[in-house]
Motif scaffolding. Structure first.
Motif, PDB file in Angstrom:
ATOM      1  N   SER A  18      -6.214  36.946   6.669  1.00 23.18           N
ATOM      2  CA  SER A  18      -5.182  38.600   6.561  1.00 23.18           C
ATOM      3  C   SER A  18      -5.741  39.422   5.316  1.00 23.18           C
ATOM      4  O   SER A  18      -5.567  40.393   5.564  1.00 23.18           O
ATOM      5  CB  SER A  18      -3.975  37.742   5.866  1.00 23.18           C
ATOM      6  N   ILE A  19      -7.308  39.468   4.769  1.00 29.76           N
ATOM      7  CA  ILE A  19      -7.000  40.266   3.834  1.00 29.76           C
ATOM      8  C   ILE A  19      -8.873  40.402   4.147  1.00 29.76           C
ATOM      9  O   ILE A  19      -9.471  40.219   4.658  1.00 29.76           O
ATOM     10  CB  ILE A  19      -7.738  40.144   2.526  1.00 29.76           C
ATOM     11  N   THR A  20      -9.022  41.422   4.863  1.00 30.32           N
ATOM     12  CA  THR A  20     -10.171  42.149   5.856  1.00 30.32           C
ATOM     13  C   THR A  20     -11.344  42.942   4.211  1.00 30.32           C
ATOM     14  O   THR A  20     -10.582  44.283   4.559  1.00 30.32           O
ATOM     15  CB  THR A  20     -10.104  42.644   6.754  1.00 30.32           C
ATOM     16  N   ILE A  21     -11.956  42.782   3.910  1.00 27.18           N
ATOM     17  CA  ILE A  21     -12.776  43.749   2.912  1.00 27.18           C
ATOM     18  C   ILE A  21     -13.835  44.354   3.867  1.00 27.18           C
ATOM     19  O   ILE A  21     -14.874  43.516   3.755  1.00 27.18           O
ATOM     20  CB  ILE A  21     -13.385  43.254   1.741  1.00 27.18           C
ATOM     21  N   HIS A  22     -14.122  45.356   3.586  1.00 21.14           N
ATOM     22  CA  HIS A  22     -14.870  46.066   3.917  1.00 21.14           C
ATOM     23  C   HIS A  22     -16.161  47.208   3.484  1.00 21.14           C
ATOM     24  O   HIS A  22     -15.162  47.962   2.128  1.00 21.14           O
ATOM     25  CB  HIS A  22     -15.107  47.271   5.767  1.00 21.14           C
ATOM     26  N   VAL A  23     -17.484  47.143   3.344  1.00 18.01           N
ATOM     27  CA  VAL A  23     -18.184  47.597   2.617  1.00 18.01           C
ATOM     28  C   VAL A  23     -18.647  48.940   2.786  1.00 18.01           C
ATOM     29  O   VAL A  23     -19.854  48.398   3.656  1.00 18.01           O
ATOM     30  CB  VAL A  23     -18.889  47.323   1.399  1.00 18.01           C
ATOM     31  N   PHE A  39      -6.106  50.960   1.123  1.00 17.18           N
ATOM     32  CA  PHE A  39      -6.906  51.160   0.523  1.00 17.18           C
ATOM     33  C   PHE A  39      -8.302  50.792   0.552  1.00 17.18           C
ATOM     34  O   PHE A  39      -8.879  50.146   1.425  1.00 17.18           O
ATOM     35  CB  PHE A  39      -6.196  49.833  -0.960  1.00 17.18           C
ATOM     36  N   LEU A  40      -8.544  52.464   0.342  1.00 17.92           N
ATOM     37  CA  LEU A  40      -9.879  53.243  -0.396  1.00 17.92           C
ATOM     38  C   LEU A  40     -10.098  53.241  -1.732  1.00 17.92           C
ATOM     39  O   LEU A  40      -9.564  53.786  -2.550  1.00 17.92           O
ATOM     40  CB  LEU A  40     -10.381  54.255   1.202  1.00 17.92           C
ATOM     41  N   ASN A  88      -3.604  42.629   6.200  1.00 25.81           N
ATOM     42  CA  ASN A  88      -2.849  42.099   7.341  1.00 25.81           C
ATOM     43  C   ASN A  88      -1.712  41.221   6.592  1.00 25.81           C
ATOM     44  O   ASN A  88      -1.902  40.486   6.430  1.00 25.81           O
ATOM     45  CB  ASN A  88      -3.143  41.634   8.858  1.00 25.81           C
ATOM     46  N   PRO A  89      -0.127  42.022   7.380  1.00 27.86           N
ATOM     47  CA  PRO A  89       0.905  41.178   7.048  1.00 27.86           C
ATOM     48  C   PRO A  89       1.327  39.877   8.102  1.00 27.86           C
ATOM     49  O   PRO A  89       0.532  39.905   9.103  1.00 27.86           O
ATOM     50  CB  PRO A  89       1.958  42.013   7.667  1.00 27.86           C
ATOM     51  N   VAL A  90       1.707  38.563   7.399  1.00 27.73           N
ATOM     52  CA  VAL A  90       1.394  37.582   7.559  1.00 27.73           C
ATOM     53  C   VAL A  90       2.014  37.126   7.992  1.00 27.73           C
ATOM     54  O   VAL A  90       3.875  37.627   8.553  1.00 27.73           O
ATOM     55  CB  VAL A  90       1.439  36.217   6.400  1.00 27.73           C
TER      56      VAL A  90
END
Length: 90
Positions: A18-23, A39-40, A88-90
């Motif tokens: 549900s949470i994706t973090i990109h660097v 969010f950036l 992402n909403p669950v």
């Protein structure tokens, strides 16, 4: 002498589907238009961001909230790093 390992320019972490973090490092990064809010946070350097055809500059330690469904792209130069968090909403 130890060999220095190179850090990747971009990488992704997914947490519980549900949470994706990109660097995001150097280069152009385009997001899918069907993403929820994103969010950036510009953690190093600066980046050029285009949201729905409008241009913005994000400087180090600045943040931006991209609304759900908006089309955007990020261009990071040498030394630029942008943290992108998609929940992402669950």
């Amino acid at each position: 002498m130890k060999k220095k390992e190179k850090c990747p320019d971009s990488y992704t972490i997914v947490y519980q589907n549900s949470i994706t973090i990109h660097v995001l490092g150097k280069g152009t990064h385009k997001a899918d238009a069907d993403l929820p809010e994103t969010f950036l946070w510009q953690i190093e350097g600066k980046s050029a961001i285009q949201v729905n055809g409008k241009d913005y500059e994000l400087l180090q330690n600045q943040t931006m909230l991209i609304q759900a469904g908006d089309r955007y792209s990020i261009e990071n130069g040498f030394g630029g790093r942008t943290l992108s968090v998609v929940m992402n909403p669950v």
